[in-house]
Design a protein around this motif. Structure first.
Motif, PDB file in Angstrom:
ATOM      1  N   THR A  21      -9.575 -21.926 -30.051  1.00  0.00           N
ATOM      2  CA  THR A  21     -10.785 -21.149 -30.301  1.00  0.00           C
ATOM      3  C   THR A  21     -10.565 -20.311 -31.566  1.00  0.00           C
ATOM      4  N   ASP A  22     -11.639 -19.768 -32.088  1.00  0.00           N
ATOM      5  CA  ASP A  22     -11.513 -18.861 -33.229  1.00  0.00           C
ATOM      6  C   ASP A  22     -10.658 -17.662 -32.849  1.00  0.00           C
ATOM      7  N   ALA A  23     -10.810 -17.191 -31.619  1.00  0.00           N
ATOM      8  CA  ALA A  23     -10.009 -16.051 -31.147  1.00  0.00           C
ATOM      9  C   ALA A  23      -8.524 -16.398 -31.116  1.00  0.00           C
ATOM     10  N   ASP A  24      -8.197 -17.651 -30.763  1.00  0.00           N
ATOM     11  CA  ASP A  24      -6.792 -18.088 -30.766  1.00  0.00           C
ATOM     12  C   ASP A  24      -6.205 -18.045 -32.178  1.00  0.00           C
ATOM     13  N   ILE A  25      -6.955 -18.553 -33.141  1.00  0.00           N
ATOM     14  CA  ILE A  25      -6.477 -18.565 -34.529  1.00  0.00           C
ATOM     15  C   ILE A  25      -6.341 -17.133 -35.040  1.00  0.00           C
ATOM     16  N   LEU A  26      -7.324 -16.308 -34.730  1.00  0.00           N
ATOM     17  CA  LEU A  26      -7.275 -14.907 -35.164  1.00  0.00           C
ATOM     18  C   LEU A  26      -6.082 -14.180 -34.543  1.00  0.00           C
ATOM     19  N   HIS A  27      -5.765 -14.500 -33.302  1.00  0.00           N
ATOM     20  CA  HIS A  27      -4.616 -13.878 -32.625  1.00  0.00           C
ATOM     21  C   HIS A  27      -3.318 -14.127 -33.401  1.00  0.00           C
ATOM     22  N   VAL A  28      -3.130 -15.359 -33.856  1.00  0.00           N
ATOM     23  CA  VAL A  28      -1.910 -15.687 -34.596  1.00  0.00           C
ATOM     24  C   VAL A  28      -1.923 -15.007 -35.965  1.00  0.00           C
ATOM     25  N   ILE A  29      -3.077 -14.969 -36.614  1.00  0.00           N
ATOM     26  CA  ILE A  29      -3.164 -14.272 -37.899  1.00  0.00           C
ATOM     27  C   ILE A  29      -2.849 -12.786 -37.698  1.00  0.00           C
ATOM     28  N   ASP A  30      -3.430 -12.195 -36.674  1.00  0.00           N
ATOM     29  CA  ASP A  30      -3.233 -10.756 -36.418  1.00  0.00           C
ATOM     30  C   ASP A  30      -1.800 -10.413 -36.045  1.00  0.00           C
ATOM     31  N   ASN A  31      -1.188 -11.226 -35.173  1.00  0.00           N
ATOM     32  CA  ASN A  31       0.110 -10.881 -34.579  1.00  0.00           C
ATOM     33  C   ASN A  31       1.295 -11.672 -35.119  1.00  0.00           C
ATOM     34  N   GLY A  32       1.040 -12.656 -35.949  1.00  0.00           N
ATOM     35  CA  GLY A  32       2.121 -13.485 -36.453  1.00  0.00           C
ATOM     36  C   GLY A  32       2.504 -14.559 -35.450  1.00  0.00           C
ATOM     37  N   MET A  33       3.495 -15.337 -35.825  1.00  0.00           N
ATOM     38  CA  MET A  33       3.959 -16.431 -34.968  1.00  0.00           C
ATOM     39  C   MET A  33       5.408 -16.164 -34.583  1.00  0.00           C
ATOM     40  N   PRO A  34       5.658 -15.889 -33.308  1.00  0.00           N
ATOM     41  CA  PRO A  34       7.031 -15.591 -32.867  1.00  0.00           C
ATOM     42  C   PRO A  34       7.997 -16.727 -33.204  1.00  0.00           C
ATOM     43  N   GLY A  35       9.188 -16.350 -33.647  1.00  0.00           N
ATOM     44  CA  GLY A  35      10.221 -17.338 -33.943  1.00  0.00           C
ATOM     45  C   GLY A  35      10.045 -18.035 -35.283  1.00  0.00           C
ATOM     46  N   THR A  36       9.113 -17.548 -36.112  1.00  0.00           N
ATOM     47  CA  THR A  36       8.885 -18.152 -37.424  1.00  0.00           C
ATOM     48  C   THR A  36       8.835 -17.046 -38.483  1.00  0.00           C
ATOM     49  N   ALA A  37       8.646 -17.451 -39.721  1.00  0.00           N
ATOM     50  CA  ALA A  37       8.506 -16.488 -40.816  1.00  0.00           C
ATOM     51  C   ALA A  37       7.081 -15.947 -40.930  1.00  0.00           C
ATOM     52  N   MET A  38       6.179 -16.408 -40.075  1.00  0.00           N
ATOM     53  CA  MET A  38       4.771 -15.986 -40.139  1.00  0.00           C
ATOM     54  C   MET A  38       4.637 -14.534 -39.683  1.00  0.00           C
ATOM     55  N   PRO A  39       4.251 -13.645 -40.613  1.00  0.00           N
ATOM     56  CA  PRO A  39       4.123 -12.226 -40.256  1.00  0.00           C
ATOM     57  C   PRO A  39       2.776 -11.915 -39.614  1.00  0.00           C
ATOM     58  N   ALA A  40       2.686 -10.743 -39.052  1.00  0.00           N
ATOM     59  CA  ALA A  40       1.412 -10.224 -38.550  1.00  0.00           C
ATOM     60  C   ALA A  40       0.609  -9.694 -39.744  1.00  0.00           C
ATOM     61  N   TRP A  41      -0.667 -10.021 -39.782  1.00  0.00           N
ATOM     62  CA  TRP A  41      -1.514  -9.608 -40.897  1.00  0.00           C
ATOM     63  C   TRP A  41      -2.521  -8.526 -40.508  1.00  0.00           C
ATOM     64  N   ARG A  42      -2.518  -8.102 -39.263  1.00  0.00           N
ATOM     65  CA  ARG A  42      -3.497  -7.116 -38.772  1.00  0.00           C
ATOM     66  C   ARG A  42      -3.516  -5.850 -39.631  1.00  0.00           C
ATOM     67  N   ASP A  43      -2.368  -5.353 -40.032  1.00  0.00           N
ATOM     68  CA  ASP A  43      -2.301  -4.113 -40.803  1.00  0.00           C
ATOM     69  C   ASP A  43      -2.288  -4.347 -42.313  1.00  0.00           C
TER      70      ASP A  43
END
Length: 140
Positions: free
Chosen positions: A90-112
């Motif tokens: 869902t869009d909410a699922d994608i936004l969740h990963v953008i906001d909080n990052g991806m655990p165990g990867t280099a993907m940071p949280a972008w919320r702030d």
């Protein structure tokens, strides 16, 4: 001097020519609107393409130095989602990963780091990389 209604009735091509000229004047504006850049492209190019690549294929200039490799958005496969296995997120699922990052990867949280509008625009832009979002009904 304005033409009388009688002169317009006598020369119907005059009115038709005016309508054609107006239509031709508006066509380039409509074509430009279709070519308008997606609002998520600028933040994606600036903040995401270094890892995920300009084409969303996971082959950004920094991707060779990352394990696990960055997500290939063209495949339409997402690990963190609330939908069934194999289903699109869902869009909410994608936004969740953008906001909080991806655990165990280099993907940071972008919320702030990015505004709510930028993050929402990114959700829509990420979906443009995969044909699956065009052909399947959006998940609920």
């Amino acid at each position: 001097m304005r033409p009388s209604s009688a002169s317009v009735q006598e020369n119907p091509l005059r009115l038709g020519g005016l309508a054609t000229a107006l239509l031709l004047a508006l066509v380039p504006a409509a074509l430009c609107a279709q070519d308008a850049e997606h609002p998520g492209k600028a933040p994606y190019d600036k903040w995401c393409s270094g890892c995920h690549g300009l084409e969303g294929d996971g082959v950004g200039y920094g991707s060779d130095y990352m394990l696990p490799r960055p997500r290939d958005f063209t495949q339409g496969l997402y690990q963190i989602r609330s939908t069934e296995s194999g289903a699109l997120p869902t869009d909410a699922d994608i936004l969740h990963v953008i906001d909080n990052g991806m655990p165990g990867t280099a993907m940071p949280a972008w919320r702030d780091r990015l505004s709510q509008n930028e993050r929402q625009a990114l959700v829509g832009y990420l979906k443009t990389f995969s044909r699956f979002f065009e052909t399947e009904a959006p998940p609920e």
